[in-house]
Write an enzyme that holds these catalytic residues in place. Structure first.
Site, PDB file in Angstrom:
ATOM      1  CG  ASP A   8      -1.854   1.136   1.298  1.00 47.70           C
ATOM      2  OD1 ASP A   8      -2.072   1.787   0.259  1.00 47.70           O
ATOM      3  OD2 ASP A   8      -2.374   1.408   2.395  1.00 47.70           O
ATOM      4  CG  ASP A 102      -2.798   3.499  -2.784  1.00 45.03           C
ATOM      5  OD1 ASP A 102      -3.890   2.899  -2.779  1.00 45.03           O
ATOM      6  OD2 ASP A 102      -2.308   4.046  -1.789  1.00 45.03           O
ATOM      7  CD  GLU A 103      -5.384  -0.849  -0.404  1.00 44.62           C
ATOM      8  OE1 GLU A 103      -5.856  -1.819   0.163  1.00 44.62           O
ATOM      9  OE2 GLU A 103      -5.995   0.236  -0.542  1.00 44.62           O
TER      10      GLU A 103
HETATM   11  N1  DCP Z   1      -8.619   8.410  -2.152  1.00 44.24           N
HETATM   12  C1  DCP Z   1      -9.667   9.251  -2.537  1.00 44.24           C
HETATM   13  N2  DCP Z   1     -10.755   9.389  -1.708  1.00 44.24           N
HETATM   14  C2  DCP Z   1     -10.837   8.715  -0.528  1.00 44.24           C
HETATM   15  C3  DCP Z   1      -9.796   7.856  -0.130  1.00 44.24           C
HETATM   16  C4  DCP Z   1      -8.684   7.728  -0.986  1.00 44.24           C
HETATM   17  O1  DCP Z   1      -9.593   9.867  -3.595  1.00 44.24           O
HETATM   18  N3  DCP Z   1     -11.908   8.871   0.259  1.00 44.24           N
HETATM   19  C5  DCP Z   1      -7.440   8.318  -3.027  1.00 44.24           C
HETATM   20  C6  DCP Z   1      -6.364   9.243  -2.541  1.00 44.24           C
HETATM   21  C7  DCP Z   1      -5.354   8.357  -1.889  1.00 44.24           C
HETATM   22  C8  DCP Z   1      -5.505   7.061  -2.637  1.00 44.24           C
HETATM   23  O2  DCP Z   1      -6.875   7.006  -3.025  1.00 44.24           O
HETATM   24  O3  DCP Z   1      -4.045   8.892  -1.977  1.00 44.24           O
HETATM   25  C9  DCP Z   1      -5.172   5.843  -1.792  1.00 44.24           C
HETATM   26  O4  DCP Z   1      -6.014   5.762  -0.669  1.00 44.24           O
HETATM   27  P1  DCP Z   1      -5.538   5.203   0.735  1.00 44.24           P
HETATM   28  O5  DCP Z   1      -6.748   4.928   1.539  1.00 44.24           O
HETATM   29  O6  DCP Z   1      -4.554   4.102   0.536  1.00 44.24           O
HETATM   30  O7  DCP Z   1      -4.834   6.447   1.428  1.00 44.24           O
HETATM   31  P2  DCP Z   1      -3.419   7.095   1.191  1.00 44.24           P
HETATM   32  O8  DCP Z   1      -2.561   6.276   0.267  1.00 44.24           O
HETATM   33  O9  DCP Z   1      -3.601   8.510   0.767  1.00 44.24           O
HETATM   34  O10 DCP Z   1      -2.807   7.117   2.652  1.00 44.24           O
HETATM   35  P3  DCP Z   1      -2.196   5.909   3.504  1.00 44.24           P
HETATM   36  O11 DCP Z   1      -0.757   6.255   3.673  1.00 44.24           O
HETATM   37  O12 DCP Z   1      -2.935   5.948   4.795  1.00 44.24           O
HETATM   38  O13 DCP Z   1      -2.415   4.629   2.727  1.00 44.24           O
HETATM   39 CA    CA Z   2      -2.306   4.048   0.482  1.00 44.75          CA
END
Ligand code: DCP
Ligand code: CA
Length: 360
Positions: A8, A102-103
């Site tokens: 992730d 991203d996962e």
């Molecule tokens: N995303 C989005 N709206 C949301 C949640 C996420 O557009 N409600 C998008 C933005 C994030 C990406 O998806 O960058 C990946 O989501 P993650 O939940 O994996 O969160 P992040 O990668 O941003 O943070 P973390 O470091 O907690 O994984």
């Molecule tokens: Ca993420």
């Protein structure tokens, strides 16, 4: 014993922005439009120190962190990074199940890299990502998807967590039920109301009780609470639904015109929806539905079994959704269809003569 890695990316959209614009590297940022009704897509870890989170109204985020820099999203840059990380994964296994941009889950049971050590493979993948994309990723390593996913969150950002088989029991026992994928705020509240807070609590109940309490999801929560998850890493996902939605510039007020306004919005969404739907040629429509989010952020979906998209059906579906809102204003409207695989000669189940005889 399987070897599963969950990878992730850390604050993905924000990390790409910080990488591409050094001025953003050391300030709190959030990815969001700057309209009065925007919500954050994500934010960097600096912003998280102020309590800023994903899916937070921008106004609230700025209250918590007035110096927060709002950065508009650049989806093409995130997609490009996503394609690159998936290419890195293919160097280690072809059993890759992406969950989002991203996962992904990787099954590396048969991978001979790093002497077959999943821990070292995860480190190597994260290192490839760092070297080639200048972005950080976190990883969870375990014998099933459920534990791997939760583990990848343990040492975020830029960390990894390995849960060997003999540590699963201990790892899961103290786990808050909200960590189980699929347990949202409503489900959690219900579990809590019945005295269930951790996996250890669920273990003292039974699968039957959990089914009575939570329906279909109950037995899954029960098995997960023992750290059990038999789900395979599925390399190519079959699309289950197509959805399109829009947050309205202004809420639609209650009243006799509310349904008409909603139908106007649906009519505007339909051409784009139809274009996307036309590209889905290998699946049959089995459901049609609407999603309505109200001004207080509660939401509801109404669905109906259908074998084709019927535009006339949106009116009764929306009427039912509006009724559920009990006069609340509406802030978002979405339309969906659900799919099932088409029965082609290639994927038709083979029924042998004997079975056929029995069935007759
Ligand atoms: N995303 C989005 N709206 C949301 C949640 C996420 O557009 N409600 C998008 C933005 C994030 C990406 O998806 O960058 C990946 O989501 P993650 O939940 O994996 O969160 P992040 O990668 O941003 O943070 P973390 O470091 O907690 O994984
Ligand atoms: Ca993420």
């Amino acid at each position: 014993m399987r070897k599963i890695i969950h990878i992730d990316m850390d604050c993905f959209f924000a990390a790409v922005e910080m990488r591409d614009n050094p001025q953003l590297a050391n300030v709190p940022i959030a990815i969001a439009g700057n309209g009065p009704r925007s919500v954050t897509a994500t934010c960097n870890y600096l912003a998280r120190e102020y309590g800023v989170r994903a899916a937070m109204p921008v106004g609230r985020a700025l209250q918590l962190c007035p110096q927060l820099q709002l950065v508009p999203g650049r989806m093409h840059a995130y997609k490009e990074a996503s394609v690159h990380i998936r290419e890195i994964f293919t160097r280690y296994t072809d059993k890759i199940e992406p969950l989002s941009l991203d996962e992904a889950y990787l099954d590396v049971t048969d991978c001979s890299e790093c002497g077959g050590s999943a821990t070292l493979i995860a480190e190597k993948i994260r290192n490839d990502i760092q070297q080639e994309l200048n972005l950080t990723a976190s990883a969870g390593v375990a014998t099933n998807k459920f534990i791997a996913k939760i583990a990848s969150d343990e040492n975020k950002p830029n960390g990894q967590c390995v849960v060997p088989p003999d540590k699963i029991d201990e790892f899961v026992a103290t786990l808050n039920l909200k960590k189980i994928p699929g347990v949202g705020p409503k489900t959690l509240e219900k579990l809590n109301r019945h005295g269930l807070y951790t996996c250890a609590d669920v273990r003292t109940s039974t699968s039957t009780y959990m089914a009575e309490l939570m329906g279909k999801f109950g037995p899954a929560i029960y098995t997960r609470s023992f750290g059990i998850d038999e789900r395979e890493v599925v390399s190519s996902r079959v699309r289950k639904s197509l959805a399109i939605e829009t947050t309205l510039n202004e809420d639609i007020n209650k009243g006799s015109e509310q349904l008409t306004h909603c139908l106007d919005v649906v009519a505007k969404l339909l051409p784009k929806f139809q274009t996307r739907l036309d590209k889905v040629t290998d699946l049959n429509i089995v459901r049609q539905g609407v999603k309505v989010k109200f001004a207080d952020f509660t939401q509801t979906t109404v669905e109906h079994s259908q074998d084709s998209l019927n535009e006339e059906l949106f009116e009764p579906l929306l009427a039912q959704a509006i009724e559920r809102g009990n006069g609340k204003k509406i802030r978002l409207i979405g339309i969906t269809v659900g799919f099932a695989p088409k029965q082609t000669e290639a994927n038709k189940p083979v029924v042998c003569q004997q079975q056929l005889a029995l069935a007759l």
